[in-house]
Design a protein around this motif. Structure first.
Motif, PDB file in Angstrom:
ATOM      1  N   ALA A 133      46.049   9.376  -9.279  1.00  0.00           N
ATOM      2  CA  ALA A 133      47.154   8.427  -9.419  1.00  0.00           C
ATOM      3  C   ALA A 133      46.638   7.012  -9.169  1.00  0.00           C
ATOM      4  O   ALA A 133      45.782   6.785  -8.328  1.00  0.00           O
ATOM      5  N   VAL A 134      47.175   6.085  -9.953  1.00  0.00           N
ATOM      6  CA  VAL A 134      46.759   4.681  -9.882  1.00  0.00           C
ATOM      7  C   VAL A 134      48.018   3.830  -9.759  1.00  0.00           C
ATOM      8  O   VAL A 134      49.014   4.112 -10.427  1.00  0.00           O
ATOM      9  N   ARG A 135      47.979   2.798  -8.909  1.00  0.00           N
ATOM     10  CA  ARG A 135      49.122   1.879  -8.926  1.00  0.00           C
ATOM     11  C   ARG A 135      48.691   0.556  -9.539  1.00  0.00           C
ATOM     12  O   ARG A 135      47.582   0.070  -9.309  1.00  0.00           O
TER      13      ARG A 135
ATOM     14  N   MET B  61      44.706  -2.925 -10.449  1.00  0.00           N
ATOM     15  CA  MET B  61      44.940  -1.489 -10.346  1.00  0.00           C
ATOM     16  C   MET B  61      44.087  -0.887  -9.257  1.00  0.00           C
ATOM     17  O   MET B  61      42.896  -1.202  -9.155  1.00  0.00           O
ATOM     18  N   GLU B  62      44.718  -0.015  -8.472  1.00  0.00           N
ATOM     19  CA  GLU B  62      44.058   0.607  -7.325  1.00  0.00           C
ATOM     20  C   GLU B  62      44.358   2.103  -7.346  1.00  0.00           C
ATOM     21  O   GLU B  62      45.503   2.494  -7.593  1.00  0.00           O
ATOM     22  N   THR B  63      43.343   2.917  -7.093  1.00  0.00           N
ATOM     23  CA  THR B  63      43.584   4.363  -7.062  1.00  0.00           C
ATOM     24  C   THR B  63      44.342   4.747  -5.785  1.00  0.00           C
ATOM     25  O   THR B  63      43.985   4.318  -4.690  1.00  0.00           O
ATOM     26  N   ILE B  64      45.385   5.543  -5.948  1.00  0.00           N
ATOM     27  CA  ILE B  64      46.184   5.987  -4.790  1.00  0.00           C
ATOM     28  C   ILE B  64      45.549   7.233  -4.174  1.00  0.00           C
ATOM     29  O   ILE B  64      45.634   7.471  -2.985  1.00  0.00           O
ATOM     30  N   THR B  65      44.956   8.070  -5.017  1.00  0.00           N
ATOM     31  CA  THR B  65      44.232   9.253  -4.557  1.00  0.00           C
ATOM     32  C   THR B  65      42.897   9.252  -5.309  1.00  0.00           C
ATOM     33  O   THR B  65      42.671   8.394  -6.149  1.00  0.00           O
ATOM     34  N   ASP B  66      42.018  10.195  -5.024  1.00  0.00           N
ATOM     35  CA  ASP B  66      40.799  10.318  -5.832  1.00  0.00           C
ATOM     36  C   ASP B  66      41.231  10.548  -7.287  1.00  0.00           C
ATOM     37  O   ASP B  66      42.159  11.321  -7.548  1.00  0.00           O
TER      38      ASP B  66
ATOM     39  N   THR C 125      40.109   2.625  -4.473  1.00  0.00           N
ATOM     40  CA  THR C 125      39.209   1.752  -5.240  1.00  0.00           C
ATOM     41  C   THR C 125      40.020   0.838  -6.159  1.00  0.00           C
ATOM     42  O   THR C 125      40.944   1.293  -6.832  1.00  0.00           O
ATOM     43  N   ILE C 126      39.657  -0.446  -6.174  1.00  0.00           N
ATOM     44  CA  ILE C 126      40.276  -1.365  -7.143  1.00  0.00           C
ATOM     45  C   ILE C 126      39.543  -1.154  -8.467  1.00  0.00           C
ATOM     46  O   ILE C 126      38.363  -1.484  -8.590  1.00  0.00           O
ATOM     47  N   ILE C 127      40.220  -0.593  -9.456  1.00  0.00           N
ATOM     48  CA  ILE C 127      39.514  -0.279 -10.700  1.00  0.00           C
ATOM     49  C   ILE C 127      39.746  -1.316 -11.791  1.00  0.00           C
ATOM     50  O   ILE C 127      39.131  -1.268 -12.842  1.00  0.00           O
TER      51      ILE C 127
END
Lengths: 221, 221
Positions: free
Chosen positions: A55-57, A96-101, A36-38
């Motif tokens: 985790a978020v990148r 920012m995008e979530t790498i995992t839930d 998800t793009i947060i």
């Protein structure tokens, strides 16, 4: 609502009772699925993010759609760029995008702004956090300018393996390219070279690390 | 000692009389000739620098001696990395070199530390300054990762021309390469290409800009 934030926000204990209450009454929890793009650029002002799980990148995007990852947020990491309307002197668009839930706690922008303007512990924490972001950026610059691509790719595979706690990475060559700010072809070529040296094994949508030590030595060389 | 710092330090007017006196009694002026290394890595802790006259470039250095410029300090700019012992979370070595003859005002590290720990206006200013440094770094990353070298070189020549207020730049290909984090050969090749397109004229140790508009259009394209 868990009380995770009370011990995870480094400045929480240094605040007055009123300030603590202000946070406790307004912070909220949000769960995002993987991918998800947060946060989307400086127009987006959700508030301060505190990661509890996942985790978020954080990355930037070029006009023609190229990406490069700037840093990652792991549990207990805090990001303020998601409250960019509160921060001054931010002249770039970060995504920012979530790498995992992922589960984050969010302090809304107006609450964050109040604390930032009145609390020395919060202002001091922000400057520390900013300094560590400057350090992250300098690290990226060193990687991109000073380090050859084989080392960067080896380091990236090891990092993802640590984050996902697995040697089998479900990722495409295109996704890796976006993380490292390069073209898919460059990634494919280097991964094939790694495979021919028995460092990894490639399958459709999967990179399996088979020689962690060799990748590590390469990344550090 | 001039009173330049009283109006150039953005937080000065917001301080208490005692805090103002603390600065006034301890700040000192220093003059450096062009080409002086005024800060060398995180071991070096001179204090907070405020530039009155001149220009300074901040850069990082790879193990094998490659350099890339991260940002420049011009009159009224402030740098805190020269007080790195006071700052937390700085995990990189930054170097600073005067581009022209330069006058800086220095707030010694212990004075800066006291103010940082007790004054909300100072803490708030530091976080703003840090945020703009993060922006500088992101800009460098965008340049290096997303922009082709001809555009970066054109932008660099125009920037140096503005700083030195001259179209005739006394600089070697090697110096330009160090600013842009690339090899001397890459710079020489591109400068020759610029020369063949009548954008610049090259002589030993000198690059003369002859078509500013064309360079500008190239840098913005």
């Amino acid at each position: 609502m868990s009380n995770f934030f009370k011990e995870a926000l480094p400045f929480y204990k240094k605040l007055s009772k009123e300030e603590q209450k202000l946070i406790a009454n307004n912070i909220y929890e949000k769960t995002f699925l993987k991918g998800t793009i947060i946060h989307s650029g400086s127009q987006d002002c959700t508030g301060l993010f505190l990661v509890e799980i996942g985790a978020v990148r954080a990355y930037i995007l070029s006009e023609d759609g190229k990406e490069i990852t700037l840093y990652r947020l792991l549990p207990r990491d805090i990001c303020m760029f998601s409250a960019s309307c509160v921060m001054n002197n931010i002249s770039f668009d970060i995504f920012m995008e979530t790498i995992t839930d992922t589960v984050v706690h969010v302090i809304p922008p107006d609450i964050f702004k109040t604390l930032k303007n009145t609390s020395l512990p919060v202002a001091d924490y922000i400057s520390k956090l900013m300094a560590s972001r400057v350090s992250d950026m300098v690290w990226v610059i060193e990687q991109v300018v000073f380090k050859s691509f084989d080392k960067r790719l080896a380091a990236f595979l090891l990092e993802m393996s640590a984050i996902e706690d697995s040697n089998t990475l479900a990722t495409t060559h295109d996704q890796i390219a976006k993380n490292l700010g390069t073209a898919r072809e460059v990634v494919s070529r280097m991964l094939k070279y790694f495979e021919s040296n028995n460092l990894v094994e490639l399958n459709r949508g999967v990179v399996r690390i088979i020689d962690t030590d060799a990748l590590y030595n390469l990344s550090e060389s």
